[in-house]
Write a protein that holds these residues in place. Structure first.
Motif, short mmCIF file in Angstrom:
data_model
loop_
_atom_site.label_atom_id
_atom_site.label_comp_id
_atom_site.label_asym_id
_atom_site.label_seq_id
_atom_site.Cartn_x
_atom_site.Cartn_y
_atom_site.Cartn_z
N ASN A 204 0.82 -1.22 0.00
CA ASN A 204 0.00 0.00 0.00
C ASN A 204 0.85 1.27 0.00
O ASN A 204 0.42 2.31 0.47
CB ASN A 204 -0.95 0.02 1.21
N SER A 205 2.07 1.16 -0.51
CA SER A 205 2.96 2.32 -0.61
C SER A 205 3.40 2.50 -2.05
O SER A 205 3.32 1.57 -2.86
CB SER A 205 4.19 2.16 0.29
N ALA A 206 3.86 3.70 -2.36
CA ALA A 206 4.38 3.95 -3.70
C ALA A 206 5.63 3.11 -3.94
O ALA A 206 6.36 2.77 -3.00
CB ALA A 206 4.71 5.43 -3.86
N ALA A 207 5.85 2.75 -5.19
CA ALA A 207 7.02 1.94 -5.54
C ALA A 207 8.30 2.67 -5.17
O ALA A 207 8.40 3.89 -5.30
CB ALA A 207 7.01 1.62 -7.03
N VAL A 208 9.28 1.92 -4.68
CA VAL A 208 10.59 2.49 -4.39
C VAL A 208 11.28 2.79 -5.71
O VAL A 208 11.45 1.91 -6.55
CB VAL A 208 11.43 1.52 -3.54
N ARG A 209 11.68 4.03 -5.91
CA ARG A 209 12.36 4.43 -7.14
C ARG A 209 13.76 4.92 -6.78
O ARG A 209 13.89 5.95 -6.13
CB ARG A 209 11.57 5.51 -7.88
N VAL A 210 14.77 4.19 -7.20
CA VAL A 210 16.13 4.54 -6.83
C VAL A 210 16.66 5.62 -7.76
O VAL A 210 16.24 5.75 -8.92
CB VAL A 210 17.06 3.30 -6.88
N ASN A 211 17.57 6.42 -7.25
CA ASN A 211 18.33 7.34 -8.09
C ASN A 211 19.31 6.50 -8.91
O ASN A 211 19.80 5.47 -8.44
CB ASN A 211 19.10 8.33 -7.21
N THR A 212 19.58 6.89 -10.14
CA THR A 212 20.44 6.06 -10.98
C THR A 212 21.82 5.83 -10.36
O THR A 212 22.47 4.82 -10.65
CB THR A 212 20.62 6.68 -12.39
N ILE A 213 22.25 6.74 -9.49
CA ILE A 213 23.55 6.55 -8.85
C ILE A 213 23.54 5.30 -7.97
O ILE A 213 24.58 4.71 -7.69
CB ILE A 213 23.94 7.80 -8.03
N GLU A 214 22.33 4.87 -7.56
CA GLU A 214 22.23 3.68 -6.72
C GLU A 214 22.42 2.38 -7.49
O GLU A 214 22.44 1.31 -6.90
CB GLU A 214 20.87 3.67 -6.00
N HIS A 215 22.54 2.47 -8.81
CA HIS A 215 22.86 1.29 -9.60
C HIS A 215 24.36 0.96 -9.55
O HIS A 215 24.80 -0.06 -10.09
CB HIS A 215 22.45 1.49 -11.07
#
Length: 376
Positions: A204-215
């Motif tokens: 029931n939460s928004a999807a976790v969206r990583v910053n590209t630096i986290e790749h």
């Protein structure tokens, strides 16, 4: 209130920094230290340890150091860099004599000029307004978050008699040094649990969206060469992706290292990214929904300029050549590494069929496309 500690023996610099911070109403106390004794007293005060969010350090703080170019403050800078998690500004007219901590992203070397105090305060404001100062510092949000998640990993990770069984399994295999092994395993369980919980989307939460630096991340321990590493040739600046499986590297079971070249994002592709649908193309490239079978896109970040892992240009290198002729750049995190290796495997294992005469093949479809005016 949070504070900035300044080690500076010139009143004019202290006055300038103070006035600039007051002008922008930056809500940080200033702890002024003109001498090393004052600095040691302030930094050692327990009441200050969680308050100090940033250091501004002059290299020379007495006239004798101006002449000798031997600065006691360097010891303090190195100590804080090693033991504290706060930005450090080295603000000095003698930066040309100080080569330590070069290219460290949390140490900012600012040549002392009439404009340098504003440069420091502007960056300090950016750190404060963004909340960055409260993330890594002692008692900061990350420390509290990690301790909360470590607690959760302890109370939620194990059920019934699982802990006893894990201990017994380790003790049975390594009775001589089982305590060290138990510590290693349970610490890794906790850290892995913390990380996975942080990147997992909650119900029931928004999807976790990583910053590209986290790749990406910078490895600072382990093998000299590891799966998912990016290395750069010191002469040609060509980049390669390390594709040799982890198990081979971990067990030293290899003679050569399997690599794929990483192509730069060329001018043609940059032009495509600049078009009206450029944002969509970048997004589809990151999710590998655009690139094609022989390339895997790696997004651009401040750490790494990105590019395309090229499966056509796959070959082996002697590990000694890599360690001597190449320099380490960055590593892909496990999920992106696995995706690149998966796509490489798919490319190498494709079967293909004999080449077809396409004009002849099209003939057999003609009855599916009635000619204009024909009665069907």
């Amino acid at each position: 209130m949070d504070a900035v500690l300044i080690l500076e023996d010139h009143d004019s610099v202290i006055k300038s920094l103070t006035q600039l911070m007051e002008d922008i109403e930056l809500p940080l106390d200033l702890i002024h230290c003109k001498t090393y004794d004052e600095y040691e007293k302030a930094i050692g005060d327990e009441a200050n340890k969680k308050r100090i969010k940033c250091l501004i350090m002059d290299l020379s703080n007495n006239k004798s150091e101006d002449q000798s170019k031997s600065f006691k403050s360097i010891d303090y800078i190195n100590d804080q860099y090693a033991n504290n998690r706060i930005p450090i500004f080295v603000h000095s007219a003698y930066l040309n004599t100080y080569e330590g901590l070069a290219d460290r992203g949390t140490v900012f070397k600012v040549l002392k000029t009439t404009k340098s105090p504003k440069e420091i305060v502007d960056l300090l404001k950016k750190f404060y307004d963004s909340g960055f100062l409260d993330i890594f510092s002692n008692g900061g949000s990350l420390e509290n978050k990690i301790m909360k998640e470590v607690h959760n990993s302890f109370v939620e990770q194990f059920k019934s008699n699982e802990i006893a069984q894990i201990i017994s399994s380790i003790e049975s295999a390594e009775p001589a040094d089982f305590q060290a092994r138990i510590k290693e395993v349970f610490e890794r369980i906790a850290i892995r649990s913390v990380y996975q919980n942080l990147i997992s989307t909650k119900e029931n939460s928004a999807a976790v969206r990583v910053n590209t630096i986290e790749h990406y991340y910078r490895r600072n321990a382990g093998c000299a060469i590891w799966t998912g590493d990016i290395f750069k040739n010191k002469e040609s600046n060509n980049h390669v992706f390390i594709a040799t499986p982890r198990c081979n590297l971990a067990n030293n079971n290899f003679n050569q290292i399997l690599v794929c070249e990483v192509n730069e994002v060329d001018e043609k592709k940059i032009a495509e990214f600049k078009k009206k649908d450029g944002d969509s193309k970048i997004q589809r490239s990151i999710t590998d929904n655009l690139v094609g079978e022989k390339l895997r896109f790696l997004p651009r970040t401040p750490q790494f300029k990105g590019g395309y892992v090229d499966f056509v240009n796959t070959y082996t290198l002697d590990p000694q050549i890599i360690t001597s002729n190449y320099e380490y750049v960055i590593s892909l995190v496990d999920d992106l590494t696995n995706d690149v290796v998966r796509k490489l495997s798919t490319y190498l294992l494709r079967g293909g069929i004999a080449d077809t005469h396409y004009a002849e093949a099209i003939y057999y479809f003609q009855d599916l496309f009635p000619k204009p005016g024909a009665i069907s």
